[in-house]
Write an enzyme that holds these catalytic residues in place. Sequence first.
Site, PDB file in Angstrom:
ATOM      1  N   HIS A  82       0.849  -1.189   0.000  1.00 48.65           N
ATOM      2  CA  HIS A  82       0.000   0.000   0.000  1.00 48.65           C
ATOM      3  C   HIS A  82       0.886   1.241   0.000  1.00 48.65           C
ATOM      4  O   HIS A  82       2.010   1.204   0.485  1.00 48.65           O
ATOM      5  CB  HIS A  82      -0.905   0.020   1.237  1.00 48.65           C
ATOM      6  CG  HIS A  82      -2.207   0.709   0.993  1.00 48.65           C
ATOM      7  ND1 HIS A  82      -3.301   0.070   0.432  1.00 48.65           N
ATOM      8  CD2 HIS A  82      -2.598   1.987   1.219  1.00 48.65           C
ATOM      9  CE1 HIS A  82      -4.290   0.927   0.332  1.00 48.65           C
ATOM     10  NE2 HIS A  82      -3.894   2.097   0.798  1.00 48.65           N
ATOM     11  N   ASP A 161     -13.678   1.860   7.067  1.00 48.81           N
ATOM     12  CA  ASP A 161     -12.666   2.685   6.391  1.00 48.81           C
ATOM     13  C   ASP A 161     -13.244   3.291   5.116  1.00 48.81           C
ATOM     14  O   ASP A 161     -12.983   4.445   4.798  1.00 48.81           O
ATOM     15  CB  ASP A 161     -11.406   1.869   6.067  1.00 48.81           C
ATOM     16  CG  ASP A 161     -10.446   2.693   5.220  1.00 48.81           C
ATOM     17  OD1 ASP A 161     -10.021   3.761   5.688  1.00 48.81           O
ATOM     18  OD2 ASP A 161     -10.165   2.311   4.073  1.00 48.81           O
ATOM     19  N   ARG A 168     -13.533  11.843   4.791  1.00 49.62           N
ATOM     20  CA  ARG A 168     -12.314  12.665   4.991  1.00 49.62           C
ATOM     21  C   ARG A 168     -11.962  13.456   3.747  1.00 49.62           C
ATOM     22  O   ARG A 168     -11.518  14.600   3.818  1.00 49.62           O
ATOM     23  CB  ARG A 168     -11.124  11.746   5.324  1.00 49.62           C
ATOM     24  CG  ARG A 168     -11.093  11.264   6.733  1.00 49.62           C
ATOM     25  CD  ARG A 168     -10.062  10.155   6.881  1.00 49.62           C
ATOM     26  NE  ARG A 168      -8.743  10.526   6.450  1.00 49.62           N
ATOM     27  CZ  ARG A 168      -7.840   9.672   5.952  1.00 49.62           C
ATOM     28  NH1 ARG A 168      -8.110   8.388   5.836  1.00 49.62           N
ATOM     29  NH2 ARG A 168      -6.654  10.094   5.581  1.00 49.62           N
ATOM     30  N   SER A 183      -6.483   3.910   8.527  1.00 49.93           N
ATOM     31  CA  SER A 183      -7.127   3.604   7.243  1.00 49.93           C
ATOM     32  C   SER A 183      -6.339   2.509   6.510  1.00 49.93           C
ATOM     33  O   SER A 183      -6.896   1.493   6.085  1.00 49.93           O
ATOM     34  CB  SER A 183      -7.182   4.889   6.401  1.00 49.93           C
ATOM     35  OG  SER A 183      -7.445   4.603   5.052  1.00 49.93           O
ATOM     36  N   LYS A 187      -7.336  -1.834   6.409  1.00 47.68           N
ATOM     37  CA  LYS A 187      -7.584  -2.509   5.112  1.00 47.68           C
ATOM     38  C   LYS A 187      -6.636  -3.685   4.929  1.00 47.68           C
ATOM     39  O   LYS A 187      -7.025  -4.747   4.457  1.00 47.68           O
ATOM     40  CB  LYS A 187      -7.324  -1.532   3.961  1.00 47.68           C
ATOM     41  CG  LYS A 187      -8.490  -0.644   3.627  1.00 47.68           C
ATOM     42  CD  LYS A 187      -8.303   0.014   2.278  1.00 47.68           C
ATOM     43  CE  LYS A 187      -7.292   1.128   2.280  1.00 47.68           C
ATOM     44  NZ  LYS A 187      -7.798   2.439   2.607  1.00 47.68           N
TER      45      LYS A 187
HETATM   46  N1  URA Z   1      -4.298   5.492   1.565  1.00 48.91           N
HETATM   47  C1  URA Z   1      -5.303   5.010   2.331  1.00 48.91           C
HETATM   48  O1  URA Z   1      -5.793   3.910   2.122  1.00 48.91           O
HETATM   49  N2  URA Z   1      -5.738   5.778   3.322  1.00 48.91           N
HETATM   50  C2  URA Z   1      -5.237   6.979   3.603  1.00 48.91           C
HETATM   51  O2  URA Z   1      -5.679   7.614   4.527  1.00 48.91           O
HETATM   52  C3  URA Z   1      -4.184   7.472   2.796  1.00 48.91           C
HETATM   53  C4  URA Z   1      -3.721   6.702   1.769  1.00 48.91           C
END
Ligand code: URA
Length: 432
Positions: A82, A161, A168, A183, A187
């Site tokens: 990620h 999320d 957000r 966040s 995930k």
């Molecule tokens: N990627 C995400 O999944 N969440 C965030 O808050 C920022 C980048």
Amino acid sequence: MNILEVIEKKKIGQELSKEEIEYFVKGYTNEEITDYQAAALIMAICINGMTQDEIVSLTIAMANSGDILDLSEISDHIVDKHSTGGVGDKVTLILLPVIASFGIPVGKMSGRGLGITGGTIDKLESIPGYKTNISIDEFKRNIKEVGISLISQTLNLAPADKKIYALRDTISCTNSMPLIASSIMSKKIAAGANAIVLDVTCGKGAFMQEKDSAKKLAKLMSLIGKLAKRETVCVLTNMDEPLGKAVGNSLEVIEAVDALNGKIEKDVEEVVVTLASQMMKLSGKYPNVIDNKKLVSESLRNGKAFEKFKELVKRQGGDVTYIENTNKFEKAPIIMPVLSEKEGFVEELDAGKVGKAGVLLGIGRINKEDSIDSKVGLIFEKKIGDNVKKDEVLAYVHASSKEKAIECVENIRNAYRIGNKKIVKKNIIEIM
Ligand code: URA
């Protein structure tokens, strides 16, 4: 307990208990807590921050807001990736097929654009027919049979999320360390990987603009990973200027396809090779990072990673002829050059200003319900360190109208600083 008490506590900077955080996450996911109440609490978190204990509780509550995927039937060494977000960041589109080309199974849940940063799902959806919202069974089947799947957060994985992320984005609460860490890690925990590589971006086009704050975020996510028994490696990467040449949804897919055919920009390659070599190591099958780097470069040039990308697109319903011939992607009606007003070297190309110009152009969203324009975007011909002559093309703006193009040309010209110094860039800052 009621939501007003929870909001009040955070508003005056007090620490929330695990129970209060769980109450909020559950209530917002079930729609018992409204968007405006959640917005008030998220804003209070954004302003007053959270303690480490609060962040861990928030992450776990968000991960537990839906199913936690078990991928052990496929492999006990599933590696996920990620990024904390960037401008022109098409890394996932290149990296995942590379990893799958070595027989390492990868399944990733990606996001949409957030603030000025782009989202892999918006990019994938520019491929006609590509389905990002498949069932959990299909997701697993694709990983098992094709070795790769890339989906959106439409499954019942970390649904809290999904709601908080979208909220957000539209209340200016994207650049908050507790919210980013929870966040991303919620995930990753829900998606069932055993190990995680995180690209923690740092610079003008990232949520963390300073190295110190990027390092703090990286340490925080590593700690959450450790507590959740997920081996986590963080790679700090530079996001002062956009990554690669293209910014914009279909334009970035085209750049990714070129990269998978060996025509890859140096800065993109450095990030892909570094992240891929770490992911390969975490898979347990490729322990030597130096050897892995060579293998990755080969995979980008021998067509194997490109074949994997085509298999992915085909399996998820996309029209693969667009990948075989990217000229098929519809172009924006107006393409306008940005010309340099003087001779010199590019000393700055501010990714933050580029990201803002991109949102105005229609690459990203201002309101939650906004649709995006997959055709619009930017192509950069000159980047930091490049020599430029007066009236030479710095970039091209791809816009939906002449007015938008003119506005964007001005914004992009302001993102450049042309001076006398030849700056030497550094893309990989640190591996943590
Ligand atoms: N990627 C995400 O999944 N969440 C965030 O808050 C920022 C980048």
